[in-house]
Design a protein around this motif. Sequence first.
Motif, PDB file in Angstrom:
ATOM      1  N   HIS A  91       6.888  -9.526   9.583  1.00 43.92           N
ATOM      2  CA  HIS A  91       7.685  -8.308   9.660  1.00 43.92           C
ATOM      3  C   HIS A  91       6.994  -7.210   8.865  1.00 43.92           C
ATOM      4  N   ASN A  92       6.810  -6.047   9.485  1.00 48.81           N
ATOM      5  CA  ASN A  92       6.252  -4.881   8.789  1.00 48.81           C
ATOM      6  C   ASN A  92       7.385  -4.177   8.059  1.00 48.81           C
ATOM      7  N   ILE A  93       7.202  -3.958   6.759  1.00 44.80           N
ATOM      8  CA  ILE A  93       8.225  -3.352   5.914  1.00 44.80           C
ATOM      9  C   ILE A  93       7.741  -1.984   5.457  1.00 44.80           C
ATOM     10  N   THR A  94       8.639  -0.987   5.515  1.00 36.69           N
ATOM     11  CA  THR A  94       8.374   0.365   5.030  1.00 36.69           C
ATOM     12  C   THR A  94       9.432   0.710   3.993  1.00 36.69           C
ATOM     13  N   VAL A  95       9.004   1.169   2.823  1.00 32.42           N
ATOM     14  CA  VAL A  95       9.929   1.531   1.745  1.00 32.42           C
ATOM     15  C   VAL A  95       9.560   2.925   1.258  1.00 32.42           C
ATOM     16  N   TRP A  96      10.529   3.833   1.236  1.00 34.94           N
ATOM     17  CA  TRP A  96      10.289   5.224   0.854  1.00 34.94           C
ATOM     18  C   TRP A  96      10.616   5.482  -0.613  1.00 34.94           C
ATOM     19  N   GLY A  97       9.963   6.462  -1.191  1.00 33.12           N
ATOM     20  CA  GLY A  97      10.299   7.002  -2.510  1.00 33.12           C
ATOM     21  C   GLY A  97      10.013   6.082  -3.676  1.00 33.12           C
ATOM     22  N   SER A 103       6.483   9.671  -1.127  1.00 37.46           N
ATOM     23  CA  SER A 103       5.701   8.434  -1.094  1.00 37.46           C
ATOM     24  C   SER A 103       6.322   7.458  -0.102  1.00 37.46           C
ATOM     25  N   VAL A 104       5.453   6.697   0.548  1.00 43.28           N
ATOM     26  CA  VAL A 104       5.883   5.652   1.474  1.00 43.28           C
ATOM     27  C   VAL A 104       5.001   4.431   1.237  1.00 43.28           C
ATOM     28  N   THR A 105       5.639   3.285   1.030  1.00 41.73           N
ATOM     29  CA  THR A 105       4.929   2.042   0.746  1.00 41.73           C
ATOM     30  C   THR A 105       5.152   1.080   1.900  1.00 41.73           C
ATOM     31  N   SER A 106       4.095   0.373   2.287  1.00 44.08           N
ATOM     32  CA  SER A 106       4.218  -0.593   3.380  1.00 44.08           C
ATOM     33  C   SER A 106       3.583  -1.924   2.980  1.00 44.08           C
ATOM     34  N   PHE A 107       4.152  -2.983   3.518  1.00 42.44           N
ATOM     35  CA  PHE A 107       3.638  -4.331   3.330  1.00 42.44           C
ATOM     36  C   PHE A 107       4.238  -5.210   4.417  1.00 42.44           C
ATOM     37  N   SER A 108       3.787  -6.448   4.495  1.00 47.60           N
ATOM     38  CA  SER A 108       4.336  -7.371   5.475  1.00 47.60           C
ATOM     39  C   SER A 108       5.014  -8.534   4.759  1.00 47.60           C
ATOM     40  N   ILE A 109       6.044  -9.062   5.413  1.00 50.95           N
ATOM     41  CA  ILE A 109       6.802 -10.210   4.900  1.00 50.95           C
ATOM     42  C   ILE A 109       6.752 -11.312   5.953  1.00 50.95           C
ATOM     43  N   ALA A 110       6.551 -12.540   5.518  1.00 48.03           N
ATOM     44  CA  ALA A 110       6.591 -13.693   6.422  1.00 48.03           C
ATOM     45  C   ALA A 110       7.899 -14.442   6.204  1.00 48.03           C
ATOM     46  N   THR A 111       8.571 -14.768   7.308  1.00 52.71           N
ATOM     47  CA  THR A 111       9.739 -15.645   7.263  1.00 52.71           C
ATOM     48  C   THR A 111       9.401 -16.874   8.098  1.00 52.71           C
ATOM     49  N   THR A 112       9.819 -18.042   7.642  1.00 46.91           N
ATOM     50  CA  THR A 112       9.505 -19.280   8.337  1.00 46.91           C
ATOM     51  C   THR A 112      10.789 -20.016   8.694  1.00 46.91           C
ATOM     52  N   GLU A 135       0.866  -1.187   0.000  1.00 48.35           N
ATOM     53  CA  GLU A 135       0.000   0.000   0.000  1.00 48.35           C
ATOM     54  C   GLU A 135       0.898   1.232   0.000  1.00 48.35           C
ATOM     55  N   THR A 136       0.633   2.162  -0.914  1.00 52.42           N
ATOM     56  CA  THR A 136       1.419   3.392  -0.995  1.00 52.42           C
ATOM     57  C   THR A 136       0.584   4.565  -0.529  1.00 52.42           C
ATOM     58  N   ARG A 137       1.191   5.412   0.311  1.00 48.35           N
ATOM     59  CA  ARG A 137       0.584   6.655   0.787  1.00 48.35           C
ATOM     60  C   ARG A 137       1.561   7.792   0.489  1.00 48.35           C
ATOM     61  N   LYS A 154       3.031   0.047  20.648  1.00 52.20           N
ATOM     62  CA  LYS A 154       4.371   0.068  20.072  1.00 52.20           C
ATOM     63  C   LYS A 154       4.405  -0.854  18.867  1.00 52.20           C
ATOM     64  N   ALA A 155       5.182  -0.466  17.868  1.00 59.67           N
ATOM     65  CA  ALA A 155       5.323  -1.279  16.662  1.00 59.67           C
ATOM     66  C   ALA A 155       6.788  -1.319  16.250  1.00 59.67           C
ATOM     67  N   THR A 156       7.177  -2.431  15.671  1.00 61.88           N
ATOM     68  CA  THR A 156       8.523  -2.594  15.135  1.00 61.88           C
ATOM     69  C   THR A 156       8.400  -2.685  13.624  1.00 61.88           C
ATOM     70  N   ASP A 157       9.166  -1.867  12.924  1.00 63.30           N
ATOM     71  CA  ASP A 157       9.162  -1.853  11.459  1.00 63.30           C
ATOM     72  C   ASP A 157      10.567  -2.099  10.945  1.00 63.30           C
ATOM     73  N   ILE A 158      10.645  -2.603   9.730  1.00 62.91           N
ATOM     74  CA  ILE A 158      11.902  -2.679   8.999  1.00 62.91           C
ATOM     75  C   ILE A 158      11.824  -1.610   7.920  1.00 62.91           C
ATOM     76  N   VAL A 159      12.726  -0.628   7.984  1.00 64.66           N
ATOM     77  CA  VAL A 159      12.796   0.410   6.958  1.00 64.66           C
ATOM     78  C   VAL A 159      13.770  -0.101   5.906  1.00 64.66           C
ATOM     79  N   ALA A 160      13.231  -0.442   4.740  1.00 67.93           N
ATOM     80  CA  ALA A 160      14.030  -1.061   3.679  1.00 67.93           C
ATOM     81  C   ALA A 160      14.898  -0.035   2.966  1.00 67.93           C
TER      82      ALA A 160
END
Length: 155
Positions: A54-60, A28-37, A19-21, A97-103
């Motif tokens: 994992h919540n992922i945030t990607v800018w631009g 622009s900032v895009t977010s999505f989730s990634i599953a690792t097993t 999702e991009t906002r 509180k939330a933990t994000d990964i800024v890609a």
Amino acid sequence: MAASVNKVILIGNLGRDPETRFTNSGSSVTSFSIATTESFADKSGTRQERTEWHNITVWGKQGEACAQYLKKGSSAYIEGRISYREYEAKDGSGKRKATDIVAMRVQFLSSRGGAPAGDDAGGFGGGAARGRAPAGGGAGGGDDVAPMDDEDIPF
């Protein structure tokens, strides 16, 4: 003062479409989730699996490319940093509180969204696959796997 490092490397599958906002300043900032097993044997020797989300945030522009080419189920390599944030709960029950990964780098590993397998998010973050023809870009993707080159290894 000693040096410090905040670096995360994940390879996983998207749990939802990106999702991009846009911020008030137009970024622009895009977010999505990634599953690792992770697979492991417990004390009794029984095979177990543990999935982490994992919540992922990607800018631009890199985030915009993620939104264009990645879809739920797509495989991706994510390199970035851990970020912590607080926000007010929607139900008004207090702060959460939330933990994000800024890609800093996203590399597409599957061709589900129409992007060639092995390509970066439009070349953002460097490391695009070299010396390989793109795998099929259609909805079914390509099953052809080109031999790996040492430069293709992500670490």
